[in-house]
Design an enzyme around this catalytic site. Structure first.
Site, PDB file in Angstrom:
ATOM      1  N   LYS A 175       0.860  -1.185   0.000  1.00  0.00           N
ATOM      2  CA  LYS A 175       0.000   0.000   0.000  1.00  0.00           C
ATOM      3  C   LYS A 175       0.895   1.232   0.000  1.00  0.00           C
ATOM      4  CE  LYS A 175      -3.668   2.345   2.542  1.00  0.00           C
ATOM      5  NZ  LYS A 175      -4.631   2.246   3.634  1.00  0.00           N
ATOM      6  N   LYS A 216      -2.167  -1.572  -3.892  1.00  0.00           N
ATOM      7  CA  LYS A 216      -3.024  -0.389  -3.822  1.00  0.00           C
ATOM      8  C   LYS A 216      -2.165   0.870  -3.840  1.00  0.00           C
ATOM      9  CE  LYS A 216      -6.062   1.861  -0.605  1.00  0.00           C
ATOM     10  NZ  LYS A 216      -6.541   1.905   0.736  1.00  0.00           N
TER      11      LYS A 216
HETATM   12  C1  PBG Z   1      -7.613   3.230   5.380  1.00  0.00           C
HETATM   13  C2  PBG Z   1      -7.898   3.175   3.931  1.00  0.00           C
HETATM   14  C3  PBG Z   1      -7.692   4.141   2.939  1.00  0.00           C
HETATM   15  C4  PBG Z   1      -8.241   3.621   1.775  1.00  0.00           C
HETATM   16  C5  PBG Z   1      -8.726   2.353   2.067  1.00  0.00           C
HETATM   17  N1  PBG Z   1      -8.489   2.092   3.406  1.00  0.00           N
HETATM   18  C6  PBG Z   1      -7.186   5.513   2.986  1.00  0.00           C
HETATM   19  C7  PBG Z   1      -5.839   5.866   3.413  1.00  0.00           C
HETATM   20  O1  PBG Z   1      -4.952   5.032   3.623  1.00  0.00           O
HETATM   21  O2  PBG Z   1      -5.659   7.064   3.569  1.00  0.00           O
HETATM   22  C8  PBG Z   1      -8.307   4.319   0.453  1.00  0.00           C
HETATM   23  C9  PBG Z   1      -9.295   3.787  -0.501  1.00  0.00           C
HETATM   24  C10 PBG Z   1      -9.590   4.652  -1.653  1.00  0.00           C
HETATM   25  O3  PBG Z   1      -8.965   5.687  -1.918  1.00  0.00           O
HETATM   26  O4  PBG Z   1     -10.523   4.283  -2.368  1.00  0.00           O
HETATM   27  N2  PBG Z   1      -6.331   3.380   5.767  1.00  0.00           N
END
Ligand code: PBG
Length: 326
Positions: A195, A248
């Site tokens: 991520k 992601k």
């Molecule tokens: C929680 C999380 C995030 C997303 C999914 N789970 C945001 C982040 O890390 O700031 C983003 C999902 C999206 O942009 O569709 N940490």
């Protein structure tokens, strides 16, 4: 004397011929549809930067679940947007927290739907970070305990898959152990293994009200410039007991999807995040692009890159378009 060269166009002559040689297909059952649940009653709030995506209160959520099921989508991931936030994100693991309640409802309405829970604290903490804060920094090990409690409470509410997205080191090991100890040996973990600290999450933070109140997430989420580090992240999550791996965001990281797919044998999910959705919707609203064509091309690209499944806000649109094509 004849000139010799390859005639690739022979296999592109008609739709049927092209169908015969097509390498990648999209199906409605590739998709995982993100759902936002809010507290309160009679709420269906559109997210301004994500046209067509809504936050639902529990009494309005059933209509959404029904639509998802009727379109042939087989999985959802539930995000909670709580009213009350505090320093340790206590609503994340409350028995009657918004995600726990929404999960119970979804499983009651549609027991066959694979219902995932996003295990993170940022929507629940008043500072908006994904873990506990000590000395202006996110304290890795202190956060693990809270994340384990959160995951166990989500499993207790009926979540079929735990999807931890917090990027603390050791979160898969801790959550696996916590789930096993609580009797949830059969609940798989889909780790947000790779991520990145991405600007593409902007609209999500509006939707989930989870913008960090100070600093950013760069001490725990990955630097978008790094490829080899992604393999280290994935390898350690596998060692710790992950059942599925996620990359992601997806669009700017297709090379990483491919690399993770080729390097490991676990199922790979791609998260087509909020900013990727917003860009296409905005351009389509202006008439600058063909939304359907571009979206299906992008989703097909994720599968071609190696994704076995795609978390996408386009799941409903795409499932509808795929039905038209059939
Ligand atoms: C929680 C999380 C995030 C997303 C999914 N789970 C945001 C982040 O890390 O700031 C983003 C999902 C999206 O942009 O569709 N940490």
């Amino acid at each position: 004397m004849s000139l010799y060269f390859q005639r690739h166009r022979r296999l592109r002559t008609t739709p049927a011929m092209r169908n015969l040689v097509r390498e990648t297909y999209l199906h409605a059952n590739d998709f995982i549809y993100p759902i936002y649940a809010v507290e309160g009653e009679d709420k269906k709030q559109e997210i301004s930067s994500m046209p067509g995506v809504f936050r639902y209160s529990l009494d309005r959520l059933e209509e959404e679940i029904e639509e998802v099921v009727n379109l042939g989508i087989q999985s959802v991931i539930v995000f909670g947007v709580p009213e009350h936030k505090d320093a340790c994100g206590s609503e994340a693991y409350a028995e009657n927290g918004i995600v726990q309640q929404a999960t119970r409802k979804v499983k009651q309405w549609a027991p066959q739907l694979v219902t995932m829970a996003d295990t993170c604290l940022c929507q629940y903490t008043d500072h908006g970070h994904c873990g506990m804060i000590h000395n202006e920094d996110v304290d890795n090990d202190a956060s693990l305990e809270i994340l384990v409690k959160t995951a166990v409470s989500q499993a207790a509410a009926g979540a079929d898959v735990i999807a931890p997205s917090n990027m603390m080191d050791g979160f898969v090991a801790a959550i696996r152990q916590g789930l096993d100890n609580a009797g949830y040996q059969n609940i798989p973990i889909m780790s947000y293994a790779v991520k990145y600290a991405s600007q593409f999450y902007g609209p999500f933070r509006e939707a989930a009200k989870s913008t960090p109140q100070f600093g950013d997430r760069k001490t725990y989420q990955m630097d978008p410039a790094n490829r080899r580090e992604a393999l280290r992240e994935a390898a350690s999550d596998i060692e710790e007991g992950a059942d599925m791996l996620m990359v992601k965001p997806a669009l700017a990281f297709m090379d990483i999807i491919r690399e993770v797919k080729d390097s490991f044998d676990l199922p790979v999910a791609a998260y087509n995040v909020s900013g990727e959705y917003a860009m296409i919707k905005a351009a389509a609203q202006r008439g600058w692009i063909d939304e359907k064509g571009i979206t299906l091309e992008m989703l097909t690209g994720f599968k071609r890159a190696g994704a076995d499944m795609i978390l996408t806000y386009f799941a409903k649109d795409a499932a509808r378009w795929l039905k038209e094509i059939d």
